[in-house]
Design an enzyme around this catalytic site. Structure first.
Site, PDB file in Angstrom:
ATOM      1  CG  HIS A 223      -0.321   0.058   2.532  1.00  0.00           C
ATOM      2  ND1 HIS A 223       0.468  -0.954   3.035  1.00  0.00           N
ATOM      3  CD2 HIS A 223      -0.363   1.011   3.512  1.00  0.00           C
ATOM      4  CE1 HIS A 223       0.875  -0.641   4.258  1.00  0.00           C
ATOM      5  NE2 HIS A 223       0.394   0.552   4.559  1.00  0.00           N
TER       6      HIS A 223
ATOM      7  CG  ASP B 108       4.995   2.685   7.351  1.00  0.00           C
ATOM      8  OD1 ASP B 108       4.145   3.057   6.532  1.00  0.00           O
ATOM      9  OD2 ASP B 108       4.712   2.027   8.373  1.00  0.00           O
ATOM     10  CG  HIS B 109       4.185  -0.389   4.274  1.00  0.00           C
ATOM     11  ND1 HIS B 109       4.220  -1.715   4.629  1.00  0.00           N
ATOM     12  CD2 HIS B 109       3.721   0.270   5.371  1.00  0.00           C
ATOM     13  CE1 HIS B 109       3.795  -1.858   5.878  1.00  0.00           C
ATOM     14  NE2 HIS B 109       3.484  -0.662   6.342  1.00  0.00           N
TER      15      HIS B 109
ATOM     16  CG  ASP C 264       0.496  -1.440   7.682  1.00  0.00           C
ATOM     17  OD1 ASP C 264       1.380  -2.314   7.735  1.00  0.00           O
ATOM     18  OD2 ASP C 264       0.732  -0.227   7.831  1.00  0.00           O
TER      19      ASP C 264
ATOM     20  CG  HIS D 158       3.569  -2.743  10.788  1.00  0.00           C
ATOM     21  ND1 HIS D 158       2.657  -1.953  11.453  1.00  0.00           N
ATOM     22  CD2 HIS D 158       3.955  -2.029   9.709  1.00  0.00           C
ATOM     23  CE1 HIS D 158       2.498  -0.824  10.807  1.00  0.00           C
ATOM     24  NE2 HIS D 158       3.282  -0.844   9.732  1.00  0.00           N
TER      25      HIS D 158
END
Length: 302
Positions: free
Chosen positions: A60, A64-65, A210, A268
């Site tokens: 996504h 942070d991804h 997430d 995570h």
């Protein structure tokens, strides 16, 4: 099947922790999954060859991804990359990356292909003769997918004692491994099961980044060998899950139980906690075979 954790902490990079990114090696293929800040530095620290990465999967478009992706793409060019690079991610990722390349005058030296995703149903997004990759729709604040990586059943294994006993010539070995019976010169048919052993059971890996606790994914990942499931919070802070659309370690374990997973890897983690050990302790009250992801940790599954 090997998994290298490059980063597994939530939100922002810190001096000793990195945001989400990992490398999965399966059937001699290497897949990069998510690409938070610092990914290319972590790749170097873990001695992973950049040239082996031809497929990148982005869950996504939260920073942070994927904020490390443009840097990695640019570095590939600086290193003179020629191999095609395929990026799979939410609709909009192509616009973001091409805008940055355009404004910086940094066009790639290689073919860059984007496979944009917008389906809310599971779909196959990559397949070759060894591996198949499907999406796992997740519930988060923006459009998000996890990814299910599945090995295809391989060739049967030669029983060398048997093929020698029956005088099977080497030119027929591939035919035997593909499952064919063999007919000898005298007309006698040798069943394949006498000449081979069963192939190794195909393995599978589910990456669930997430997401709010969501039992609808269970049917998509049932009997998975290894499940990586986000565990941002401990049970004491479950009240934050609904607002942030994240999960607790205990909830991740509940998904593992319902899916009949063999292994559960947690990651995570919110950086509000001083230690990650309590995540494992909480998850093990529900599911026994729990592992903690940590930066530069390598898992090997046979």
């Amino acid at each position: 099947m090997n998994l290298t954790i490059l980063g597994c902490y939530a939100a922002t990079p810190r001096s000793l922790t990195n945001p989400t990114s990992q490398v999965l090696e399966m059937k001699n293929r290497m897949f990069l999954i998510d690409c938070g800040e610092g990914t290319q530095v972590q790749l170097r620290k873990n001695k992973i060859k950049f040239s082996r990465i031809n497929h990148i999967f982005i869950s996504h478009l939260h920073g942070d991804h994927f904020y490390g992706l443009i840097g990695l793409i640019s570095t590939f060019s600086l290193l003179g990359r020629q191999n095609d690079l395929h990026v799979y991610g939410p609709k909009g990722i192509k616009e973001v990356i091409l805008l940055l390349l355009k404004t910086s005058g940094s066009w790639t030296s290689y073919n860059l292909y984007f496979h944009e995703l917008d389906s809310k149903e599971s779909e196959v997004i990559f397949e070759d003769d060894k591996v198949i990759v499907s999406t796992i729709p997740l519930k988060h604040r923006v459009y998000t997918n996890g990814f299910l990586f599945q090995e295809k059943t391989g060739d049967r294994k030669l029983n060398l004692d048997a093929v020698n006993e029956y005088g099977i010539e080497t030119c027929y070995y591939n035919k035997v491994k593909s499952g064919s019976d063999m007919t000898l010169e005298d007309g006698k048919v040798i069943p394949n099961e006498l000449l081979t052993f069963d192939p190794y059971p195909p393995m599978s890996y589910a990456f669930c980044s997430d997401t709010l606790y969501d039992e609808t994914i269970v049917s998509l990942i049932r009997d998975v060998d290894v499940l990586y499931h986000e565990s941002t919070f401990l049970d004491i802070d479950e009240q934050y899950c609904e607002k942030t659309m994240h999960s607790t370690a205990k909830q991740a374990a509940e998904i593992a139980v319902k899916a009949n997973a063999k292994h559960l890897i947690l990651g995570h983690y919110s950086t509000r906690y001083g230690s990650i050990e309590p995540f494992k302790e909480e998850a093990q009250t529900v599911f026994e075979n729990v592992h903690l992801a940590d930066d530069s940790k390598v898992f090997e599954f046979n």
